[in-house]
Each structure stands twice: as C-alpha cells, then as structure tokens.
Design an enzyme around this catalytic site. Structure first.
Site, mmCIF file in Angstrom:
data_model
loop_
_atom_site.group_PDB
_atom_site.id
_atom_site.type_symbol
_atom_site.label_atom_id
_atom_site.label_comp_id
_atom_site.label_asym_id
_atom_site.label_seq_id
_atom_site.Cartn_x
_atom_site.Cartn_y
_atom_site.Cartn_z
ATOM 1 N N SER A 40 0.874 -1.181 0.000
ATOM 2 C CA SER A 40 0.000 0.000 0.000
ATOM 3 C C SER A 40 0.909 1.227 0.000
ATOM 4 O O SER A 40 0.945 2.016 0.924
ATOM 5 C CB SER A 40 -0.924 -0.013 1.216
ATOM 6 O OG SER A 40 -0.208 0.113 2.420
ATOM 7 N N HIS A 153 -3.472 -5.795 2.624
ATOM 8 C CA HIS A 153 -2.600 -6.862 3.129
ATOM 9 C C HIS A 153 -3.344 -8.170 3.379
ATOM 10 O O HIS A 153 -2.796 -9.113 3.946
ATOM 11 C CB HIS A 153 -1.926 -6.433 4.437
ATOM 12 C CG HIS A 153 -0.977 -5.287 4.240
ATOM 13 N ND1 HIS A 153 -0.468 -4.555 5.269
ATOM 14 C CD2 HIS A 153 -0.442 -4.760 3.107
ATOM 15 C CE1 HIS A 153 0.337 -3.615 4.798
ATOM 16 N NE2 HIS A 153 0.368 -3.714 3.486
ATOM 17 N N GLU A 162 -4.604 -2.307 9.395
ATOM 18 C CA GLU A 162 -3.865 -2.883 10.524
ATOM 19 C C GLU A 162 -4.546 -2.580 11.852
ATOM 20 O O GLU A 162 -4.835 -1.420 12.152
ATOM 21 C CB GLU A 162 -2.431 -2.318 10.556
ATOM 22 C CG GLU A 162 -1.707 -2.554 9.254
ATOM 23 C CD GLU A 162 -0.339 -1.877 9.178
ATOM 24 O OE1 GLU A 162 0.189 -1.459 10.223
ATOM 25 O OE2 GLU A 162 0.184 -1.774 8.062
ATOM 26 N N GLU A 203 1.426 -9.348 6.988
ATOM 27 C CA GLU A 203 2.291 -8.986 8.108
ATOM 28 C C GLU A 203 2.127 -9.941 9.282
ATOM 29 O O GLU A 203 2.496 -9.629 10.418
ATOM 30 C CB GLU A 203 2.033 -7.535 8.513
ATOM 31 C CG GLU A 203 2.376 -6.579 7.364
ATOM 32 C CD GLU A 203 2.306 -5.113 7.739
ATOM 33 O OE1 GLU A 203 1.783 -4.777 8.810
ATOM 34 O OE2 GLU A 203 2.796 -4.296 6.936
ATOM 35 N N ASP A 240 -3.792 1.295 11.750
ATOM 36 C CA ASP A 240 -3.340 1.931 10.515
ATOM 37 C C ASP A 240 -4.467 1.724 9.524
ATOM 38 O O ASP A 240 -4.704 0.617 9.042
ATOM 39 C CB ASP A 240 -2.041 1.302 9.978
ATOM 40 C CG ASP A 240 -1.613 1.965 8.666
ATOM 41 O OD1 ASP A 240 -2.298 2.920 8.229
ATOM 42 O OD2 ASP A 240 -0.605 1.518 8.075
ATOM 43 N N GLU A 281 -3.038 5.774 12.354
ATOM 44 C CA GLU A 281 -2.171 6.111 11.216
ATOM 45 C C GLU A 281 -3.009 6.224 9.946
ATOM 46 O O GLU A 281 -3.965 5.467 9.756
ATOM 47 C CB GLU A 281 -1.135 4.986 11.082
ATOM 48 C CG GLU A 281 -0.182 5.118 9.910
ATOM 49 C CD GLU A 281 0.748 3.900 9.845
ATOM 50 O OE1 GLU A 281 1.051 3.298 10.899
ATOM 51 O OE2 GLU A 281 1.171 3.548 8.732
ATOM 52 N N ASP A 308 1.735 8.407 7.359
ATOM 53 C CA ASP A 308 2.586 7.448 6.634
ATOM 54 C C ASP A 308 2.617 7.852 5.162
ATOM 55 O O ASP A 308 3.558 8.526 4.723
ATOM 56 C CB ASP A 308 2.026 6.031 6.848
ATOM 57 C CG ASP A 308 2.693 4.981 5.970
ATOM 58 O OD1 ASP A 308 3.767 5.259 5.412
ATOM 59 O OD2 ASP A 308 2.145 3.869 5.842
ATOM 60 N N LYS A 333 9.858 5.009 7.454
ATOM 61 C CA LYS A 333 10.203 3.833 6.654
ATOM 62 C C LYS A 333 11.408 4.192 5.794
ATOM 63 O O LYS A 333 11.309 5.080 4.928
ATOM 64 C CB LYS A 333 9.035 3.464 5.740
ATOM 65 C CG LYS A 333 7.793 2.952 6.458
ATOM 66 C CD LYS A 333 6.614 2.907 5.486
ATOM 67 C CE LYS A 333 5.485 2.028 5.982
ATOM 68 N NZ LYS A 333 4.265 2.187 5.152
ATOM 69 N N HIS A 361 8.549 -1.251 9.573
ATOM 70 C CA HIS A 361 8.854 -2.209 8.498
ATOM 71 C C HIS A 361 8.004 -1.882 7.269
ATOM 72 O O HIS A 361 7.245 -0.914 7.268
ATOM 73 C CB HIS A 361 8.522 -3.627 8.994
ATOM 74 C CG HIS A 361 7.055 -3.834 9.239
ATOM 75 N ND1 HIS A 361 6.465 -5.067 9.283
ATOM 76 C CD2 HIS A 361 6.037 -2.936 9.452
ATOM 77 C CE1 HIS A 361 5.175 -4.947 9.504
ATOM 78 N NE2 HIS A 361 4.882 -3.670 9.621
ATOM 79 N N LYS A 384 6.743 -0.479 14.646
ATOM 80 C CA LYS A 384 5.747 -1.458 14.195
ATOM 81 C C LYS A 384 6.438 -2.370 13.202
ATOM 82 O O LYS A 384 7.045 -1.921 12.229
ATOM 83 C CB LYS A 384 4.486 -0.787 13.642
ATOM 84 C CG LYS A 384 4.568 -0.120 12.308
ATOM 85 C CD LYS A 384 3.153 0.106 11.756
ATOM 86 C CE LYS A 384 3.192 0.487 10.287
ATOM 87 N NZ LYS A 384 1.864 0.591 9.681
HETATM 88 P P1 PGA Z 1 3.096 -1.218 3.116
HETATM 89 O O1 PGA Z 1 2.159 -1.122 4.394
HETATM 90 O O2 PGA Z 1 4.443 -1.637 3.542
HETATM 91 O O3 PGA Z 1 2.374 -2.233 2.255
HETATM 92 O O4 PGA Z 1 3.078 0.167 2.494
HETATM 93 C C1 PGA Z 1 2.604 -0.674 5.630
HETATM 94 C C2 PGA Z 1 1.872 0.554 6.067
HETATM 95 O O5 PGA Z 1 0.965 1.054 5.367
HETATM 96 O O6 PGA Z 1 2.198 1.082 7.119
HETATM 97 ZN ZN ZN Z 2 0.677 2.764 6.942
#
Ligand code: PGA
Ligand code: ZN
Length: 424
Positions: A40, A153, A162, A203, A240, A281, A308, A333, A361, A384
């Site tokens: 995503s 996911h 999430e 995840e 999230d 998030e 994010d 990230k 991650h 996370k």
């Molecule tokens: P992604 O998801 O690694 O698939 O972008 C993680 C997130 O959205 O935090």
């Molecule tokens: Zn996110």
C-alpha cells in the site's frame, strides 16, 4: 575504508525480488543489508526500480537496480571511510540527480546506504544501535503488533489495514513482547471458537472476514481479556487505516458507504470514545491536507495521529505537516525516502517540532533487522514490525531482545510514555 561493494537480487517475504548489498572494508569487515518493499505504497515515495521484464518475476525483477549499484555507484564510493555516512549518501543522491531517485532506484541507494552503516558499526566493534545512536541510546520501543490484517494486506472484507496492540503497561520490552504474543495466541483461539478464519495476512496477523471494522476491535478486546490482561492499562489499541487505499476524489468508500473526510473524522471520534486507542495512522488520504488538519484539531490532543502515506518519511512533506498541524507523529520507513541520512533528517525534524516517530517495516520484508537498531538509536519509543509471527517480522523483535540484553540495567522501556496524549 570501503574496498568493495557487491549487490544481488534476493527474495522478500512475499516472494518478490529485492536488493541485497554487501560491503567490504580494508580491515576485513564485511556487512550486508537488504531492502524492504511496500504494497500500500504512497504516491510520493521514492521510486523503487523494477525491471518491468514480464518474462522474469512478473516484471518485478531488480536486476537494473543491482546493475546500477555495480556500474554507477561502486567505483564512486571506493576509498570513502564507511563512517562518512552523510557524504556517501550525498554522493549517491548527486549521481542519481532526481528528487524521486528514479535514475538509480531508491532500492539501489538504500541498500548501499544501510550496508555502509552496518560496515562502519562492525568496523568500530559497536552494535548498530550504539554506532548510530551514541552512548545515550537506551530507550526500547513499544512494539506495535499488527495482529489483525485487512485492507491491501489481506483477502478479507475488512477496510482498515492494521489492528495493532500496544503493550504499554509492561515493565520491559521482553515482557511487552511476551504479553503481545499471548494476546496473539488468544486471538487465534477466539477466532477458531467463532468459526472465523485463522489464515494470515502479509504482516503475520489474522485476516478473517468481519461484518464491521469495530468487530475486529471487539475480537481483540476479547483476546486481551482471555490472555489475562486489562485493556487500556496493560494493552492499548492502535490502527493503521491506510485510507489512501479506499479514497478517490476526496470520497472514502468505507463499510460500503461513501463518506467525506469530516464523516470519517466523526467515525474516528466515536471509535476513540469507545475503545482505548492510542494511535491512528493514515486516517485520511495522502493528499487530503485540510482534512488532516481538521482531524488533528479534533483528536490530536487525545491520541497520536500518524502520517505514513502523507509524509513518506520525506523531510519536505514532514515540514509541511508541521507547519499545517496536519498530524502529530511520523511513520518512518527507510525505503520511502531511500537513504539513511534523509531518514535521520526526517526524524530530527519531527522530534524538534514535538512530533513523535514510529519506526516501521514494510509489508514486504527480509531477514534484515536494521529498523530494530534504528528504533533504539533514534530513541523514538515505538516500532511497528507486524505480528509476533513469521520470521521476517519476528527477526526485528528478536533483535530488540538482544539490544535490551546488551543495554542491561541501562535499558528503559518506553511504555505508556510513548503516548503522552493518551489517558487510560
Ligand atoms: P506497506 O504497508 O508496507 O504495504 O506500504 C505498511 C503501512 O501502510 O504502514
Ligand atoms: Zn501505513
């Protein structure tokens, strides 16, 4: 001194190719790093270079990124001291010459950037978190464990990507991890008993079909109690939403209805009243800046609002978020921005403005554990890295156990202090 760099194509946790880099120094040190990959992804992320050759790995090969390292980066970096992280990262940015890192690929640059840091740490005979964080690095992060997966996911009908548990009441990281694991196993039993699927998402969290998003929170609440913990004081909740994924032209398709940013905000306000949620998030989409500012004004004094896709770990976007009070925390990230230097810049900027940071991650991961060390090095207090299951997730939690052991009596667990706005 950097003597040699080797790059190769390896696999990530979804069975997609990714970049791995090995760096050798003249003192015999060899260090290795691997690059994660999102599903995503935010539109404003640095470019992950993929071959697009449909005959290999459905077009997802990374041979071009590997080639770019070998042909265009290696020669330029031989002779640098591995400790010259900022100069090395800047050199790669200069060679690339684009804002998006589309020329060399963010995956090429990041692989080298992380391997350089690991080589320097190893050469200095320091753990990575100590090398990067200095002698004051001592804060173990709250593990934000994503135990129920939805959105992009999972194959389920759940909109929110999430559902995380935050073991804020534990005295140490080790005990926090244990309580999270116990809730994870209790959730599996709860799902089984109700005849719901215990299959896993990307995840490592369970991915059942559910009638509503709040039904997921009810199941987790039941699991927390079943595991012998108190919801709110021992274990808090976090989401999230990854709302960019279900937003189009300012309209959010959520639980079958078409909602505005304001209606989404009203929904979150109700949710925060009903459940002990410490952090949300990406509650809104990546370009809905005014919606984020209104939402932060409504909820920001009670919970953490994390950007994010909104910030993509990009110092320029973080600066705008600070100026517009569009959130109060940044998801971090390394591959969204594509170098260690810029990652540190984003964290510094956020911290100076009183924003919190959560190290993160990607949904596509490897056995590389750099982010565990980064969480402690930056003292950000939150990480996370998925469910406490599946080795690419557990590898990071295990590394944090080692770090806590190395710090011994100097270690402090962030606990509830990671979420100063939350009152249980
Ligand atoms: P992604 O998801 O690694 O698939 O972008 C993680 C997130 O959205 O935090
Ligand atoms: Zn996110």
């Amino acid at each position: 001194t950097i003597e040699g760099i080797v790059a190769r194509e390896i696999l990530d946790s979804r069975g997609n190719p990714t970049v791995e880099v090995e760096i050798g120094l003249d003192d015999g040190t060899v260090a290795r790093a691997a690059v994660p990959s999102g599903a995503s992804t935010g539109a404003f992320e640095a470019i992950e270079l993929r071959d697009g050759d449909a005959d290999r790995y459905l077009g997802k090969g990374v041979e071009k990124a590997v080639q770019n390292i070998e042909d265009r980066i290696v020669d330029q970096l031989i002779g640098y001291e591995a400790s010259e992280q900022r100069l090395i990262d800047q050199k790669m940015l200069d060679i690339d010459g684009t804002d998006s890192k589309s020329e060399l690929g963010a995956n090429a640059i990041l692989g080298v950037s992380l391997a350089v840091a690991k080589a320097a740490a190893s050469s200095a005979e320091l753990s990575l978190f100590r090398y990067l964080g200095g002698p004051n690095a001592h804060l173990l992060p709250v593990p934000m464990m994503n135990i129920l997966n939805g959105g992009a996911h999972a194959d389920s009908n759940v909109d929110v990507q999430e559902f995380m548990i935050a073991p804020i009441g534990a005295p140490s990281f080790r005990e926090a991890l244990r309580s999270g694991v116990e809730v994870y196993h209790a959730l599996k039993a709860v799902l089984k008993k109700k005849g719901l699927s215990t299959g896993l998402g990307d995840e490592g969290g369970f991915a059942p079909n559910l009638p509503t998003n709040s039904a997921a929170l009810d199941l987790i609440a039941e699991a927390v109690e079943k595991a012998g913990y108190t919801l709110g004081s021992d274990i808090a909740l976090a989401l999230d939403v990854a709302a960019t994924e279900f937003c189009s032209n300012g309209t959010y398709t959520f639980e079958g209805s078409a909602l505005s940013a304001e209606e989404m905000t009203n929904y979150y306000t109700k949710l925060v009243g009903d459940y002990p949620i410490v952090s949300i998030e990406d509650p809104l989409s990546e370009d809905d800046w005014s919606g984020w500012t209104a939402l932060t004004a409504a909820l920001g004094d009670r919970i953490q609002i994390v950007g994010d896709d909104l910030f993509v770990t990009n110092p320029q976007r973080v600066a705008r978020g600070i100026a517009e009070s569009a959130a109060n925390a940044v998801l971090v990230k390394v591959n969204q921005i594509g170098s260690l230097t810029e990652t540190f810049d984003a964290v510094d900027l956020a911290h100076r403005a009183g924003f919190r940071c959560m190290m993160s991650h990607r949904s596509g991961e490897t056995e590389d554990t750099t982010i565990a060390d980064l969480a402690v090095a930056t003292g950000c207090g939150q990480i996370k890295t998925g469910a406490p299951a599946r080795s690419e997730r557990v590898a990071k939690y295990n590394q944090l156990l080692r770090i806590e052991e190395e710090l011994a009596d100097a270690a402090r667990y962030a606990g509830a202090g990671a979420f100063p706005r939350y009152r249980s």
